[in-house]
Design a protein around this motif. Structure first.
Motif, PDB file in Angstrom:
ATOM      1  N   GLY A  28       4.222  -6.018 -17.053  1.00  0.00           N
ATOM      2  CA  GLY A  28       5.654  -6.229 -17.267  1.00  0.00           C
ATOM      3  C   GLY A  28       6.328  -6.921 -16.097  1.00  0.00           C
ATOM      4  O   GLY A  28       5.686  -7.296 -15.109  1.00  0.00           O
ATOM      5  N   LEU A  29       7.634  -7.092 -16.202  1.00  0.00           N
ATOM      6  CA  LEU A  29       8.419  -7.695 -15.139  1.00  0.00           C
ATOM      7  C   LEU A  29       8.157  -6.964 -13.820  1.00  0.00           C
ATOM      8  O   LEU A  29       7.948  -7.591 -12.789  1.00  0.00           O
ATOM      9  N   TRP A  30       8.190  -5.635 -13.854  1.00  0.00           N
ATOM     10  CA  TRP A  30       7.749  -4.812 -12.736  1.00  0.00           C
ATOM     11  C   TRP A  30       6.404  -4.222 -13.166  1.00  0.00           C
ATOM     12  O   TRP A  30       6.334  -3.240 -13.894  1.00  0.00           O
ATOM     13  N   ASP A  31       5.349  -4.894 -12.725  1.00  0.00           N
ATOM     14  CA  ASP A  31       3.981  -4.628 -13.181  1.00  0.00           C
ATOM     15  C   ASP A  31       3.428  -3.329 -12.598  1.00  0.00           C
ATOM     16  O   ASP A  31       3.186  -3.233 -11.389  1.00  0.00           O
ATOM     17  N   ALA A  32       3.220  -2.343 -13.449  1.00  0.00           N
ATOM     18  CA  ALA A  32       2.681  -1.053 -13.021  1.00  0.00           C
ATOM     19  C   ALA A  32       1.322  -1.203 -12.341  1.00  0.00           C
ATOM     20  O   ALA A  32       0.971  -0.405 -11.468  1.00  0.00           O
ATOM     21  N   ASP A  33       0.566  -2.236 -12.713  1.00  0.00           N
ATOM     22  CA  ASP A  33      -0.759  -2.440 -12.123  1.00  0.00           C
ATOM     23  C   ASP A  33      -0.692  -2.865 -10.662  1.00  0.00           C
ATOM     24  O   ASP A  33      -1.683  -2.777  -9.941  1.00  0.00           O
ATOM     25  N   LYS A  34       0.466  -3.330 -10.206  1.00  0.00           N
ATOM     26  CA  LYS A  34       0.608  -3.771  -8.819  1.00  0.00           C
ATOM     27  C   LYS A  34       1.121  -2.669  -7.899  1.00  0.00           C
ATOM     28  O   LYS A  34       1.190  -2.851  -6.693  1.00  0.00           O
ATOM     29  N   PHE A  35       1.497  -1.536  -8.478  1.00  0.00           N
ATOM     30  CA  PHE A  35       1.995  -0.419  -7.682  1.00  0.00           C
ATOM     31  C   PHE A  35       0.862   0.547  -7.358  1.00  0.00           C
ATOM     32  O   PHE A  35       0.029   0.846  -8.215  1.00  0.00           O
ATOM     33  N   GLU A  36       0.862   1.030  -6.135  1.00  0.00           N
ATOM     34  CA  GLU A  36      -0.033   2.124  -5.751  1.00  0.00           C
ATOM     35  C   GLU A  36       0.818   3.388  -5.817  1.00  0.00           C
ATOM     36  O   GLU A  36       1.843   3.488  -5.136  1.00  0.00           O
ATOM     37  N   ILE A  37       0.411   4.320  -6.667  1.00  0.00           N
ATOM     38  CA  ILE A  37       1.161   5.567  -6.810  1.00  0.00           C
ATOM     39  C   ILE A  37       0.202   6.707  -6.516  1.00  0.00           C
ATOM     40  O   ILE A  37      -0.822   6.869  -7.178  1.00  0.00           O
ATOM     41  N   VAL A  38       0.539   7.463  -5.483  1.00  0.00           N
ATOM     42  CA  VAL A  38      -0.365   8.489  -4.996  1.00  0.00           C
ATOM     43  C   VAL A  38       0.415   9.770  -4.716  1.00  0.00           C
ATOM     44  O   VAL A  38       1.577   9.723  -4.319  1.00  0.00           O
ATOM     45  N   ALA A  39      -0.228  10.907  -4.963  1.00  0.00           N
ATOM     46  CA  ALA A  39       0.345  12.210  -4.630  1.00  0.00           C
ATOM     47  C   ALA A  39      -0.331  12.699  -3.356  1.00  0.00           C
ATOM     48  O   ALA A  39      -1.557  12.820  -3.304  1.00  0.00           O
ATOM     49  N   LEU A  40       0.472  12.937  -2.330  1.00  0.00           N
ATOM     50  CA  LEU A  40      -0.028  13.489  -1.071  1.00  0.00           C
ATOM     51  C   LEU A  40       0.141  15.000  -1.152  1.00  0.00           C
ATOM     52  O   LEU A  40       1.224  15.498  -1.467  1.00  0.00           O
ATOM     53  N   ILE A  41      -0.918  15.744  -0.852  1.00  0.00           N
ATOM     54  CA  ILE A  41      -0.921  17.196  -1.007  1.00  0.00           C
ATOM     55  C   ILE A  41      -0.863  17.844   0.378  1.00  0.00           C
ATOM     56  O   ILE A  41      -1.709  17.564   1.240  1.00  0.00           O
ATOM     57  N   TYR A  42       0.132  18.729   0.563  1.00  0.00           N
ATOM     58  CA  TYR A  42       0.318  19.421   1.843  1.00  0.00           C
ATOM     59  C   TYR A  42       0.231  20.923   1.621  1.00  0.00           C
ATOM     60  O   TYR A  42       0.689  21.444   0.609  1.00  0.00           O
ATOM     61  N   VAL A  79       4.291   9.100  -3.672  1.00  0.00           N
ATOM     62  CA  VAL A  79       4.694   7.850  -3.040  1.00  0.00           C
ATOM     63  C   VAL A  79       4.310   6.702  -3.972  1.00  0.00           C
ATOM     64  O   VAL A  79       3.168   6.604  -4.406  1.00  0.00           O
ATOM     65  N   ALA A  80       5.284   5.847  -4.278  1.00  0.00           N
ATOM     66  CA  ALA A  80       5.039   4.647  -5.079  1.00  0.00           C
ATOM     67  C   ALA A  80       5.308   3.444  -4.185  1.00  0.00           C
ATOM     68  O   ALA A  80       6.350   3.385  -3.523  1.00  0.00           O
ATOM     69  N   HIS A  81       4.367   2.502  -4.160  1.00  0.00           N
ATOM     70  CA  HIS A  81       4.503   1.353  -3.260  1.00  0.00           C
ATOM     71  C   HIS A  81       3.951   0.097  -3.924  1.00  0.00           C
ATOM     72  O   HIS A  81       2.856   0.101  -4.474  1.00  0.00           O
ATOM     73  N   GLU A  83       2.930  -3.429  -2.665  1.00  0.00           N
ATOM     74  CA  GLU A  83       2.683  -4.186  -1.438  1.00  0.00           C
ATOM     75  C   GLU A  83       3.227  -5.614  -1.525  1.00  0.00           C
ATOM     76  O   GLU A  83       3.661  -6.176  -0.531  1.00  0.00           O
ATOM     77  N   THR A  84       3.249  -6.187  -2.718  1.00  0.00           N
ATOM     78  CA  THR A  84       3.734  -7.554  -2.891  1.00  0.00           C
ATOM     79  C   THR A  84       5.215  -7.679  -2.534  1.00  0.00           C
ATOM     80  O   THR A  84       5.612  -8.589  -1.813  1.00  0.00           O
ATOM     81  N   SER A  85       6.041  -6.762  -3.038  1.00  0.00           N
ATOM     82  CA  SER A  85       7.484  -6.847  -2.818  1.00  0.00           C
ATOM     83  C   SER A  85       7.972  -5.944  -1.687  1.00  0.00           C
ATOM     84  O   SER A  85       9.079  -6.101  -1.197  1.00  0.00           O
ATOM     85  N   GLY A  86       7.152  -4.954  -1.318  1.00  0.00           N
ATOM     86  CA  GLY A  86       7.568  -3.987  -0.305  1.00  0.00           C
ATOM     87  C   GLY A  86       8.365  -2.827  -0.871  1.00  0.00           C
ATOM     88  O   GLY A  86       8.738  -1.912  -0.139  1.00  0.00           O
ATOM     89  N   ASN A  87       8.640  -2.847  -2.174  1.00  0.00           N
ATOM     90  CA  ASN A  87       9.378  -1.736  -2.790  1.00  0.00           C
ATOM     91  C   ASN A  87       8.590  -0.442  -2.632  1.00  0.00           C
ATOM     92  O   ASN A  87       7.397  -0.389  -2.943  1.00  0.00           O
ATOM     93  N   THR A  88       9.279   0.603  -2.170  1.00  0.00           N
ATOM     94  CA  THR A  88       8.643   1.887  -1.925  1.00  0.00           C
ATOM     95  C   THR A  88       9.612   3.002  -2.286  1.00  0.00           C
ATOM     96  O   THR A  88      10.813   2.885  -2.056  1.00  0.00           O
ATOM     97  N   GLY A  89       9.078   4.090  -2.835  1.00  0.00           N
ATOM     98  CA  GLY A  89       9.885   5.264  -3.130  1.00  0.00           C
ATOM     99  C   GLY A  89       9.073   6.520  -2.926  1.00  0.00           C
ATOM    100  O   GLY A  89       7.840   6.498  -3.052  1.00  0.00           O
ATOM    101  N   VAL A  90       9.748   7.612  -2.584  1.00  0.00           N
ATOM    102  CA  VAL A  90       9.083   8.890  -2.320  1.00  0.00           C
ATOM    103  C   VAL A  90       9.922  10.023  -2.915  1.00  0.00           C
ATOM    104  O   VAL A  90      11.153   9.981  -2.848  1.00  0.00           O
ATOM    105  N   ASP A  91       9.268  11.010  -3.479  1.00  0.00           N
ATOM    106  CA  ASP A  91       9.919  12.243  -3.890  1.00  0.00           C
ATOM    107  C   ASP A  91       8.919  13.364  -3.689  1.00  0.00           C
ATOM    108  O   ASP A  91       7.701  13.111  -3.619  1.00  0.00           O
ATOM    109  N   GLN A  92       9.414  14.587  -3.582  1.00  0.00           N
ATOM    110  CA  GLN A  92       8.502  15.706  -3.350  1.00  0.00           C
ATOM    111  C   GLN A  92       8.938  16.950  -4.082  1.00  0.00           C
ATOM    112  O   GLN A  92      10.086  17.071  -4.473  1.00  0.00           O
ATOM    113  N   VAL A  93       7.981  17.844  -4.256  1.00  0.00           N
ATOM    114  CA  VAL A  93       8.209  19.113  -4.933  1.00  0.00           C
ATOM    115  C   VAL A  93       7.264  20.147  -4.330  1.00  0.00           C
ATOM    116  O   VAL A  93       6.186  19.796  -3.823  1.00  0.00           O
ATOM    117  N   THR A  94       7.667  21.408  -4.374  1.00  0.00           N
ATOM    118  CA  THR A  94       6.799  22.503  -3.935  1.00  0.00           C
ATOM    119  C   THR A  94       6.315  23.247  -5.169  1.00  0.00           C
ATOM    120  O   THR A  94       7.109  23.558  -6.069  1.00  0.00           O
TER     121      THR A  94
END
Length: 98
Positions: A28-42, A79-81, A83-94
């Protein structure tokens, strides 16, 4: 935000939307395949693992799971990032694992 999970499995889902409200879709216009979306576990304030989230079949939805090694409270930062555009977002939950 908080939640709970039984038997040590944490199901992780995230809705990732651009600030303009545009959805992420494969190809799509904002291609999901170009985003790295990872859950960091603490646990106890230290990062213990991470797991990639995959496109979940509908616009802007991504999911995955994590097998918690023992009961307790886990903080999950998604964390969603793009790399092509630099767009990044973060959210967290316990999440408490029984």
């Amino acid at each position: 935000q908080s939640g709970s999970a039984a038997a040590g499995t944490i199901e992780i889902s995230a809705k990732v939307v651009m600030m303009c409200g545009c959805p992420l879709t494969p190809g799509g216009l904002w291609d999901a395949d170009k985003f790295e979306i990872v859950a960091l576990i603490y646990r106890d304030g230290e990062k213990i693992d991470e797991t990639a989230l995959a496109y979940a079949g509908e616009p802007s939805h991504f999911s995955g799971s994590y097998a918690a090694p023992k009961p307790g409270a886990y903080r999950i930062a998604v964390v969603a990032h793009d790399e092509t555009s630099g767009n990044t977002g973060v959210d967290q939950v316990t999440v408490k694992v029984d």
